[in-house]
Design a protein around this motif. Structure first.
Motif, PDB file in Angstrom:
ATOM      1  N   ALA A 267       0.835  -1.206   0.000  1.00  0.00           N
ATOM      2  CA  ALA A 267       0.000   0.000   0.000  1.00  0.00           C
ATOM      3  C   ALA A 267       0.869   1.256   0.000  1.00  0.00           C
ATOM      4  O   ALA A 267       0.582   2.226  -0.718  1.00  0.00           O
ATOM      5  CB  ALA A 267      -0.923  -0.012   1.216  1.00  0.00           C
ATOM      6  N   MET A 268       1.937   1.245   0.789  1.00  0.00           N
ATOM      7  CA  MET A 268       2.849   2.394   0.824  1.00  0.00           C
ATOM      8  C   MET A 268       3.464   2.654  -0.548  1.00  0.00           C
ATOM      9  O   MET A 268       3.535   3.806  -1.005  1.00  0.00           O
ATOM     10  CB  MET A 268       3.959   2.146   1.847  1.00  0.00           C
ATOM     11  N   GLU A 269       3.912   1.596  -1.192  1.00  0.00           N
ATOM     12  CA  GLU A 269       4.544   1.750  -2.507  1.00  0.00           C
ATOM     13  C   GLU A 269       3.572   2.354  -3.514  1.00  0.00           C
ATOM     14  O   GLU A 269       3.933   3.254  -4.290  1.00  0.00           O
ATOM     15  CB  GLU A 269       5.050   0.391  -2.997  1.00  0.00           C
ATOM     16  N   ASP A 270       2.330   1.881  -3.494  1.00  0.00           N
ATOM     17  CA  ASP A 270       1.332   2.397  -4.434  1.00  0.00           C
ATOM     18  C   ASP A 270       0.992   3.858  -4.137  1.00  0.00           C
ATOM     19  O   ASP A 270       0.794   4.665  -5.059  1.00  0.00           O
ATOM     20  CB  ASP A 270       0.068   1.540  -4.375  1.00  0.00           C
ATOM     21  N   ILE A 271       0.926   4.191  -2.857  1.00  0.00           N
ATOM     22  CA  ILE A 271       0.648   5.578  -2.474  1.00  0.00           C
ATOM     23  C   ILE A 271       1.764   6.503  -2.949  1.00  0.00           C
ATOM     24  O   ILE A 271       1.518   7.585  -3.504  1.00  0.00           O
ATOM     25  CB  ILE A 271       0.476   5.687  -0.940  1.00  0.00           C
ATOM     26  N   LEU A 272       2.999   6.087  -2.753  1.00  0.00           N
ATOM     27  CA  LEU A 272       4.138   6.919  -3.146  1.00  0.00           C
ATOM     28  C   LEU A 272       4.213   7.099  -4.659  1.00  0.00           C
ATOM     29  O   LEU A 272       4.584   8.170  -5.151  1.00  0.00           O
ATOM     30  CB  LEU A 272       5.435   6.309  -2.612  1.00  0.00           C
ATOM     31  N   VAL A 273       3.853   6.059  -5.400  1.00  0.00           N
ATOM     32  CA  VAL A 273       3.833   6.176  -6.862  1.00  0.00           C
ATOM     33  C   VAL A 273       2.776   7.186  -7.292  1.00  0.00           C
ATOM     34  O   VAL A 273       3.011   8.043  -8.154  1.00  0.00           O
ATOM     35  CB  VAL A 273       3.560   4.802  -7.515  1.00  0.00           C
ATOM     36  N   SER A 274       1.598   7.100  -6.677  1.00  0.00           N
ATOM     37  CA  SER A 274       0.509   8.014  -7.033  1.00  0.00           C
ATOM     38  C   SER A 274       0.813   9.447  -6.600  1.00  0.00           C
ATOM     39  O   SER A 274       0.460  10.411  -7.294  1.00  0.00           O
ATOM     40  CB  SER A 274      -0.801   7.551  -6.384  1.00  0.00           C
ATOM     41  N   ALA A 275       1.471   9.594  -5.451  1.00  0.00           N
ATOM     42  CA  ALA A 275       1.762  10.935  -4.937  1.00  0.00           C
ATOM     43  C   ALA A 275       2.850  11.622  -5.751  1.00  0.00           C
ATOM     44  O   ALA A 275       2.789  12.828  -6.013  1.00  0.00           O
ATOM     45  CB  ALA A 275       2.180  10.845  -3.472  1.00  0.00           C
ATOM     46  N   ASP A 276       3.871  10.864  -6.130  1.00  0.00           N
ATOM     47  CA  ASP A 276       4.971  11.384  -6.958  1.00  0.00           C
ATOM     48  C   ASP A 276       5.610  12.633  -6.352  1.00  0.00           C
ATOM     49  O   ASP A 276       5.655  13.705  -6.966  1.00  0.00           O
ATOM     50  CB  ASP A 276       4.467  11.685  -8.373  1.00  0.00           C
ATOM     51  N   GLY A 277       6.103  12.488  -5.136  1.00  0.00           N
ATOM     52  CA  GLY A 277       6.778  13.602  -4.473  1.00  0.00           C
ATOM     53  C   GLY A 277       7.165  13.204  -3.060  1.00  0.00           C
ATOM     54  O   GLY A 277       7.012  12.046  -2.654  1.00  0.00           O
ATOM     55  N   TYR A 278       7.687  14.165  -2.299  1.00  0.00           N
ATOM     56  CA  TYR A 278       8.018  13.917  -0.903  1.00  0.00           C
ATOM     57  C   TYR A 278       6.713  13.858  -0.095  1.00  0.00           C
ATOM     58  O   TYR A 278       5.906  14.788  -0.155  1.00  0.00           O
ATOM     59  CB  TYR A 278       8.914  15.024  -0.355  1.00  0.00           C
ATOM     60  N   VAL A 279       6.529  12.779   0.663  1.00  0.00           N
ATOM     61  CA  VAL A 279       5.264  12.581   1.377  1.00  0.00           C
ATOM     62  C   VAL A 279       5.515  12.555   2.881  1.00  0.00           C
ATOM     63  O   VAL A 279       6.446  11.886   3.359  1.00  0.00           O
ATOM     64  CB  VAL A 279       4.582  11.269   0.941  1.00  0.00           C
ATOM     65  N   LEU A 280       4.687  13.277   3.617  1.00  0.00           N
ATOM     66  CA  LEU A 280       4.781  13.313   5.073  1.00  0.00           C
ATOM     67  C   LEU A 280       4.509  11.920   5.640  1.00  0.00           C
ATOM     68  O   LEU A 280       3.484  11.304   5.330  1.00  0.00           O
ATOM     69  CB  LEU A 280       3.767  14.315   5.629  1.00  0.00           C
ATOM     70  N   ILE A 281       5.413  11.432   6.473  1.00  0.00           N
ATOM     71  CA  ILE A 281       5.296  10.064   6.989  1.00  0.00           C
ATOM     72  C   ILE A 281       4.016   9.877   7.795  1.00  0.00           C
ATOM     73  O   ILE A 281       3.332   8.853   7.669  1.00  0.00           O
ATOM     74  CB  ILE A 281       6.536   9.706   7.838  1.00  0.00           C
ATOM     75  N   ASP A 282       3.671  10.854   8.622  1.00  0.00           N
ATOM     76  CA  ASP A 282       2.449  10.724   9.425  1.00  0.00           C
ATOM     77  C   ASP A 282       1.214  10.567   8.542  1.00  0.00           C
ATOM     78  O   ASP A 282       0.279   9.834   8.885  1.00  0.00           O
ATOM     79  CB  ASP A 282       2.281  11.946  10.332  1.00  0.00           C
ATOM     80  N   SER A 283       1.209  11.246   7.405  1.00  0.00           N
ATOM     81  CA  SER A 283       0.049  11.144   6.512  1.00  0.00           C
ATOM     82  C   SER A 283       0.005   9.782   5.819  1.00  0.00           C
ATOM     83  O   SER A 283      -1.071   9.296   5.455  1.00  0.00           O
ATOM     84  CB  SER A 283       0.078  12.265   5.468  1.00  0.00           C
ATOM     85  N   ILE A 284       1.169   9.161   5.640  1.00  0.00           N
ATOM     86  CA  ILE A 284       1.209   7.831   5.016  1.00  0.00           C
ATOM     87  C   ILE A 284       0.516   6.811   5.909  1.00  0.00           C
ATOM     88  O   ILE A 284      -0.248   5.964   5.439  1.00  0.00           O
ATOM     89  CB  ILE A 284       2.663   7.400   4.741  1.00  0.00           C
ATOM     90  N   ALA A 285       0.775   6.889   7.212  1.00  0.00           N
ATOM     91  CA  ALA A 285       0.138   5.954   8.143  1.00  0.00           C
ATOM     92  C   ALA A 285      -1.381   6.081   8.070  1.00  0.00           C
ATOM     93  O   ALA A 285      -2.101   5.077   8.023  1.00  0.00           O
ATOM     94  CB  ALA A 285       0.635   6.218   9.559  1.00  0.00           C
ATOM     95  N   ASP A 286      -1.883   7.312   8.051  1.00  0.00           N
ATOM     96  CA  ASP A 286      -3.331   7.526   7.946  1.00  0.00           C
ATOM     97  C   ASP A 286      -3.871   6.968   6.634  1.00  0.00           C
ATOM     98  O   ASP A 286      -4.916   6.306   6.602  1.00  0.00           O
ATOM     99  CB  ASP A 286      -3.655   9.025   8.026  1.00  0.00           C
ATOM    100  N   ALA A 287      -3.154   7.242   5.553  1.00  0.00           N
ATOM    101  CA  ALA A 287      -3.621   6.820   4.229  1.00  0.00           C
ATOM    102  C   ALA A 287      -3.636   5.300   4.098  1.00  0.00           C
ATOM    103  O   ALA A 287      -4.600   4.717   3.589  1.00  0.00           O
ATOM    104  CB  ALA A 287      -2.728   7.438   3.152  1.00  0.00           C
ATOM    105  N   VAL A 288      -2.566   4.662   4.555  1.00  0.00           N
ATOM    106  CA  VAL A 288      -2.497   3.202   4.465  1.00  0.00           C
ATOM    107  C   VAL A 288      -3.635   2.572   5.260  1.00  0.00           C
ATOM    108  O   VAL A 288      -4.319   1.659   4.780  1.00  0.00           O
ATOM    109  CB  VAL A 288      -1.137   2.684   4.980  1.00  0.00           C
TER     110      VAL A 288
END
Length: 310
Positions: free
Chosen positions: A176-197
Motif C-alpha cells: 500500500a505504501m509503494e502504491d501511495i508513493l507512486v501516485s503521490a509522486d513527491g516527498y510525502v509526510l510520513i504521518d500522513s502515510i500511516a493515515d492513508a495506508v
C-alpha cells in the motif's frame, strides 16, 4: 527448555509442584524471549509486562488446549530426547493459534499499522526533514513537491483486504505504501502515510470466521523434507546412522552410551559428542510448522537413517 521427566510426569498424571513450577518457568522464558503480548491470555491486551498470574493463566490455557485438541495422541511416537522439542512446538502452535484468533477478531489496529509504516520507512527509504517534519520520497518519484495530505491521492485507489486468513500484515502495508508513493509522486509526510495506508485497508470480513480444522497426523515418506534430511545426513556414515537410530530413536529398545561404546568399539565421549552434534543439526536445520509436522519430519528422518545404516 522443558525437562523431559516433568513432561512424562504430566502425561502420567503424577506432576509434582516442583515439576509444575518448572514447566511454568519454561513457558515464562518463552514469553520473555519472543516478547509475546498478553492478548494470548487476555483479549485486546497488548501489554508486554506479564505478572506471575499471567504466566499461570497461560500455562493452564495451554494444558487445556493440549487436552481438548488431543495433542498428546502421538506423543508416544516421539523419542525421549525429543520430548522437550516436541512440547516446545506444541506451545508455539498454541500461541500461534491464539495470535491468529486475536487477528480474526480485531484485524490490524491503527497503532500497529503506524508502527509498520515507520519500520518500513526506516528500512526501505531515506527520511528527509522539511520544516521540522519527516518525509520520504518514492523510489520512482519525478517531482520534488512536498505533500502533507493524501486525501486526494488515495481517493480512487484500490483497497487492500485484510481477512482472518491474513498471516502477515507487513507485506500488505508495504505494498500500500509503494502504491501511495507512486501516485503521490513527491516527498510525502510520513504521518500522513500511516493515515492513508490504514484507510486503504479493507477489514470488513471479520464477521465471518472459519474455524481451522485440525489435521490428523498421517505418516508418509514426504518429499517436502528431502532437502533438509539430505543436509542433516550429509557426511553421516552407516555406523553413525545406526548409532543415532539406536540411541535417539530407540530402534530395538533403549540403549545406553556405554552399550553403544562397547558395541561399536568407539569411545563413549566420542559417541556422546556425535549424538549432541547430530541433535543440534536437526534443531537448526528444520523448524516444524506444528507438532504433527514435527513428528512426520522425525519419522521421515528415522526412515532415511534406517536406509543409510544398511
Amino acid at each position: 527448555m522443558f525437562k523431559e521427566e516433568y513432561i512424562l510426569d504430566l502425561l502420567s498424571g503424577r506432576l509434582t509442584q516442583k515439576g509444575y513450577a518448572s514447566i511454568v518457568s519454561s513457558i515464562a522464558t518463552m514469553v520473555r524471549r519472543y516478547q509475546w503480548q498478553k492478548s494470548i491470555v487476555v483479549s485486546n491486551n497488548s501489554d508486554l509486562n506479564w505478572s506471575k498470574d499471567d504466566y499461570l493463566e497461560l500455562s493452564q490455557q495451554f494444558f487445556e488446549w493440549i487436552i481438548s485438541n488431543d495433542k498428546l495422541k502421538y506423543i508416544d511416537k516421539v523419542p525421549y530426547d525429543y520430548l522437550s522439542y516436541y512440547f516446545t512446538q506444541m506451545l508455539v502452535s498454541f500461541v500461534s493459534n491464539r495470535i491468529k484468533e486475536e487477528q480474526q477478531k480485531n484485524g490490524i489496529s491503527f497503532q500497529k499499522c503506524k508502527d509498520l509504516v515507520l519500520t518500513i520507512c526506516k528500512e526501505d527509504y531515506v527520511v528527509t526533514s522539511h520544516l521540522g517534519q519527516d518525509y520520504i520520497l518514492g523510489n520512482d518519484a519525478s517531482n520534488d513537491k512536498w505533500i502533507a495530505n493524501l486525501d486526494d491521492v488515495i481517493r480512487y485507489m484500490v483497497h487492500y483486504p485484510i481477512t482472518e486468513h491474513t498471516k502477515q500484515f507487513k507485506p500488505i502495508v508495504k505494498l500500500a505504501m509503494e502504491d501511495i508513493l507512486v501516485s503521490a509522486d513527491g516527498y510525502v509526510l510520513i504521518d500522513s502515510i500511516a493515515d492513508a495506508v490504514f484507510n486503504l485497508l479493507d477489514q470488513t470480513s471479520f464477521s465471518n470466521i472459519d474455524t481451522e480444522s485440525e489435521i490428523g497426523f498421517v505418516y508418509q515418506q514426504d518429499l517436502k523434507y528431502d532437502s533438509e534430511i539430505k543436509e542433516i545426513l550429509h557426511g553421516v556414515s552407516s555406523v553413525e546412522a545406526r548409532i543415532y537410530l539406536e540411541y535417539i530413536f530407540q530402534d530395538g529398545g533403549q540403549v545406553s552410551l556405554s552399550e553403544l561404546s562397547d558395541r561399536y568399539n568407539i569411545p563413549k565421549s566420542t559417541i556422546h559428542n556425535k549424538i549432541d552434534e547430530f541433535k543440534k543439526k536437526i534443531f537448526t536445520t528444520y523448524i516444524p510448522e506444528n507438532e504433527n509436522d514435527g513428528i512426520a519430519f522425525l519419522k521421515n528422518l528415522a526412515n532415511s537413517l534406517d536406509e543409510l545404516s544398511k
